[in-house]
Design a protein around this motif. Sequence first.
Motif, PDB file in Angstrom:
ATOM      1  N   VAL A  65     -62.238 -35.172  40.084  1.00  0.00           N
ATOM      2  CA  VAL A  65     -62.316 -36.638  40.069  1.00  0.00           C
ATOM      3  C   VAL A  65     -63.636 -37.095  39.455  1.00  0.00           C
ATOM      4  N   ALA A  66     -64.724 -36.431  39.830  1.00  0.00           N
ATOM      5  CA  ALA A  66     -66.026 -36.798  39.273  1.00  0.00           C
ATOM      6  C   ALA A  66     -66.055 -36.599  37.763  1.00  0.00           C
ATOM      7  N   SER A  67     -65.466 -35.500  37.300  1.00  0.00           N
ATOM      8  CA  SER A  67     -65.435 -35.224  35.866  1.00  0.00           C
ATOM      9  C   SER A  67     -64.594 -36.258  35.119  1.00  0.00           C
ATOM     10  N   ARG A  68     -63.444 -36.611  35.679  1.00  0.00           N
ATOM     11  CA  ARG A  68     -62.582 -37.607  35.041  1.00  0.00           C
ATOM     12  C   ARG A  68     -63.289 -38.955  34.896  1.00  0.00           C
ATOM     13  N   ARG A  69     -64.177 -39.248  35.849  1.00  0.00           N
ATOM     14  CA  ARG A  69     -64.899 -40.514  35.798  1.00  0.00           C
ATOM     15  C   ARG A  69     -66.097 -40.448  34.855  1.00  0.00           C
ATOM     16  N   GLY A  70     -66.304 -39.312  34.214  1.00  0.00           N
ATOM     17  CA  GLY A  70     -67.339 -39.200  33.201  1.00  0.00           C
ATOM     18  C   GLY A  70     -68.679 -38.698  33.684  1.00  0.00           C
ATOM     19  N   TYR A  71     -68.741 -38.237  34.928  1.00  0.00           N
ATOM     20  CA  TYR A  71     -70.026 -37.757  35.446  1.00  0.00           C
ATOM     21  C   TYR A  71     -70.288 -36.320  34.996  1.00  0.00           C
ATOM     22  N   LYS A  72     -71.555 -35.987  34.851  1.00  0.00           N
ATOM     23  CA  LYS A  72     -71.951 -34.656  34.406  1.00  0.00           C
ATOM     24  C   LYS A  72     -72.585 -33.831  35.530  1.00  0.00           C
ATOM     25  N   ARG A  73     -72.941 -34.503  36.629  1.00  0.00           N
ATOM     26  CA  ARG A  73     -73.530 -33.764  37.758  1.00  0.00           C
ATOM     27  C   ARG A  73     -72.940 -34.302  39.051  1.00  0.00           C
ATOM     28  N   LEU A  74     -72.596 -33.381  39.957  1.00  0.00           N
ATOM     29  CA  LEU A  74     -72.022 -33.734  41.254  1.00  0.00           C
ATOM     30  C   LEU A  74     -72.831 -33.057  42.354  1.00  0.00           C
ATOM     31  N   MET A  75     -73.347 -33.852  43.285  1.00  0.00           N
ATOM     32  CA  MET A  75     -74.049 -33.323  44.466  1.00  0.00           C
ATOM     33  C   MET A  75     -73.076 -33.438  45.631  1.00  0.00           C
ATOM     34  N   ILE A  76     -72.759 -32.325  46.288  1.00  0.00           N
ATOM     35  CA  ILE A  76     -71.755 -32.343  47.353  1.00  0.00           C
ATOM     36  C   ILE A  76     -72.433 -32.202  48.722  1.00  0.00           C
ATOM     37  N   VAL A  77     -72.153 -33.165  49.598  1.00  0.00           N
ATOM     38  CA  VAL A  77     -72.709 -33.196  50.950  1.00  0.00           C
ATOM     39  C   VAL A  77     -71.555 -33.145  51.947  1.00  0.00           C
ATOM     40  N   GLY A  78     -71.733 -32.434  53.053  1.00  0.00           N
ATOM     41  CA  GLY A  78     -70.724 -32.420  54.105  1.00  0.00           C
ATOM     42  C   GLY A  78     -71.023 -33.473  55.153  1.00  0.00           C
ATOM     43  N   ASP A  79     -69.970 -34.006  55.780  1.00  0.00           N
ATOM     44  CA  ASP A  79     -70.216 -34.969  56.852  1.00  0.00           C
ATOM     45  C   ASP A  79     -70.250 -34.265  58.203  1.00  0.00           C
ATOM     46  N   CYS A  80     -70.369 -32.933  58.192  1.00  0.00           N
ATOM     47  CA  CYS A  80     -70.448 -32.157  59.428  1.00  0.00           C
ATOM     48  C   CYS A  80     -71.211 -30.871  59.146  1.00  0.00           C
ATOM     49  N   GLY A  81     -72.127 -30.523  60.044  1.00  0.00           N
ATOM     50  CA  GLY A  81     -72.940 -29.329  59.846  1.00  0.00           C
ATOM     51  C   GLY A  81     -72.151 -28.038  59.827  1.00  0.00           C
ATOM     52  N   TYR A  82     -70.930 -28.061  60.363  1.00  0.00           N
ATOM     53  CA  TYR A  82     -70.117 -26.843  60.364  1.00  0.00           C
ATOM     54  C   TYR A  82     -69.652 -26.481  58.961  1.00  0.00           C
ATOM     55  N   TYR A  83     -69.477 -27.469  58.087  1.00  0.00           N
ATOM     56  CA  TYR A  83     -69.183 -27.155  56.683  1.00  0.00           C
ATOM     57  C   TYR A  83     -70.309 -26.297  56.104  1.00  0.00           C
ATOM     58  N   ALA A  84     -71.545 -26.721  56.350  1.00  0.00           N
ATOM     59  CA  ALA A  84     -72.691 -26.037  55.747  1.00  0.00           C
ATOM     60  C   ALA A  84     -72.842 -24.614  56.264  1.00  0.00           C
ATOM     61  N   LEU A  85     -72.452 -24.363  57.513  1.00  0.00           N
ATOM     62  CA  LEU A  85     -72.557 -23.011  58.059  1.00  0.00           C
ATOM     63  C   LEU A  85     -71.676 -22.024  57.298  1.00  0.00           C
ATOM     64  N   ALA A  86     -70.607 -22.524  56.679  1.00  0.00           N
ATOM     65  CA  ALA A  86     -69.682 -21.650  55.941  1.00  0.00           C
ATOM     66  C   ALA A  86     -69.877 -21.750  54.438  1.00  0.00           C
ATOM     67  N   ALA A  87     -71.029 -22.246  53.988  1.00  0.00           N
ATOM     68  CA  ALA A  87     -71.252 -22.463  52.553  1.00  0.00           C
ATOM     69  C   ALA A  87     -71.109 -21.173  51.744  1.00  0.00           C
ATOM     70  N   GLU A  88     -71.548 -20.043  52.290  1.00  0.00           N
ATOM     71  CA  GLU A  88     -71.426 -18.771  51.568  1.00  0.00           C
ATOM     72  C   GLU A  88     -69.954 -18.454  51.281  1.00  0.00           C
ATOM     73  N   ALA A  89     -69.111 -18.646  52.289  1.00  0.00           N
ATOM     74  CA  ALA A  89     -67.684 -18.345  52.116  1.00  0.00           C
ATOM     75  C   ALA A  89     -67.066 -19.256  51.057  1.00  0.00           C
TER      76      ALA A  89
END
Length: 688
Positions: A65-89
């Motif tokens: 979606v970000a690419s279709r809108r013409g963006y070249k950089r996307l910063m992804i943030v989770g709204d829950c710390g449990y997402y970040a705990l599994a970032a390696e996976a």
Amino acid sequence: YKIQERPGDPSNPLTFWPYQTFSVIPQGITFQKCRDVGKHGSNALRDFPLETSAICQALLALAEVASRRGYKRLMIVGDCGYYALAAEAFARNLSCWGNQSWVPHPDCVFTSFRCPRFRSPSLDLDIILCLGTTQMISSPAPEKNLSTQIGDDTSVVYLTADLRSFYVGEAHERVSAEYEQFFHRPWVTPKWHFNLDDDISMLDVVARVNGSILQAAGIKNNEDKLFEVVDTLLETTSGSAAYLVGIFLADAASQLKDYGETPVEKAWHGTLHLTNLVQGMAQSDDGTPHPEDIILEKVSPVFEYLEDFIQRISHVIMGKSIGILTEKEQFHMYAVLFGNPLPTGNPPPTTFKEFKLAAALRIQDTLLSLLAVGDLFDEISGLPIGKNYAEMLALYQAHLNKYVLSKVEANHAIDGSKIPLFDCRFVPGFGFNVNRSLTVWTSMSNYFWISTVLLRFSEIMQEKGWMGAVTYHLECTELFSFTPFFHEMGLPVVDGVNGVLIASRSTDAPMRFVNFKQENHEPPTPSAMVADLPEDSDVSYYRDLSLPLRTTTQDGEVYNNSLGACGTLMAADAVRWKKIRLAQPLFDGFKLNWGFESYIISEPGDSIYPAASALDIPEYFEQGELDNPSQILEEDFVQYAQAKIEDSSMDPNFRSFFGGDIYQDQRRGRKSVAVKNMQSDKRGMGSC
């Protein structure tokens, strides 16, 4: 999603103002499934393959979606710390998705510590995966977590909405066992009036009492406070009796001659001295709970107060006195205040007599909970209310870190000393609300509570030598709206939002957020996204004009309405905060700045003050003349830059996130780093 309402939360677009935001909801991922994935960290793909893949599909969709809108950089943030705990996976899985795969970025593979940077060749998109602060502690291996990025006598305290959920297996059982003494009511037997096994815990009851004493102090002379209390009661589905008892006790304390000048000061310092009043209403002289046939008489002071309380509500909201209420009218009014006083699953009372008896037994349960929890701590004298409750909660958590979290085996870096964990689950005005999906209000009392308990915890930990100079990390998304407040209190605090600022320093466009301010409702408030969940068709998502998001200006008005409430208490805490030994956040050799003043004078990316999360107010409290903070020593630091290793394949963090080697990218004419031997099946879902 109620969390969309709150500025500071990643799902509220104003949190990243003025940058464009996109949101994605992984299909089928409930909070419990998200938590299960996170708790298993790097093993999430092995232990929860479907859930992990669903999250990765959502991330791929976000990039598209970000690419279709013409963006070249996307910063992804989770709204829950449990997402970040599994970032390696997630990272390893996203590297194995056929022609949609993300590859390590050729310029740098990490923008900040354990924050991987990818390139999507198919979308020509730069992607930075900075899901949250727990990404930095998601591995127990020292070479792959924050413990090797800080000074020898430095600590990073993590704040979370539920400490027990950080652990699995035997560790979870061990940690949970430490809480059991606060949960089960010792007076409840099979012959008790009703079954409370599935009801809110004893400690939740005590926290609810504390949640109202400051919010309601001085309520007789403050209409704004009265509206705030009524809003809280209308939203609450359980724990109402405890909340109302807190209002009653705050009023009783306001009539004491000592313990302060203002109602708030008397509530904070005086409620703990109301032991005789509480004992007399709850139990006989030998400690036996009063029987059912006399409990209405014993708790009559509470009902007398509530009758006057109802009259004031009517006068303020309806603009007139309602006079003497009929029994039917009393039934209706008490139902509004208490909800169903019977435990969950029981039908509500059908007569006022039944209702009032059930409410009286609930009041007794609250009073007995205060006495029982207070008896668990020899270190405090009096009831666990106000100042005493802050002391009790801080002391308990300090001992939990020292004697339990330091010893249990975990699949993350929490060790109780270098990386302590601070549980906000029973912080008044916060933990219960988050757990029950209620509103986390922006009244000044809620900011004071979380600050004062954390302050006392920090004092105890440093006085006993159990932790070093400190920086604070926020895990829970509901905490992010407190970050600017902590910054203005003088504390270096990093959360999922300003973690993006830190990561952006490695790019050609360091970021700077701006506070969204309104005047006469302009610019107009964005609408919340809602979901219709019909049983016989697909879910539909849309934005509804009748459901506006909360804005920093709106929440600032709520805060300003209670500005004088805890001002003196908060100013006194600010003086004590200056004595806490702090650690310097670094990015390579640069000393990162924090606080509002630094935001004004710093270049983008140099200050970690998350301005868009702040309330639209001049200041959080009147600071006056404060002593200079403790000098930060050169050896007390937290390094947020990723160490540069010439051969990335030898970097343990590289192998954790990308799992691979160096290969020659002939198309780009230079050496790149990527996962080797990628294969994909017919569905485009990868395997390595």
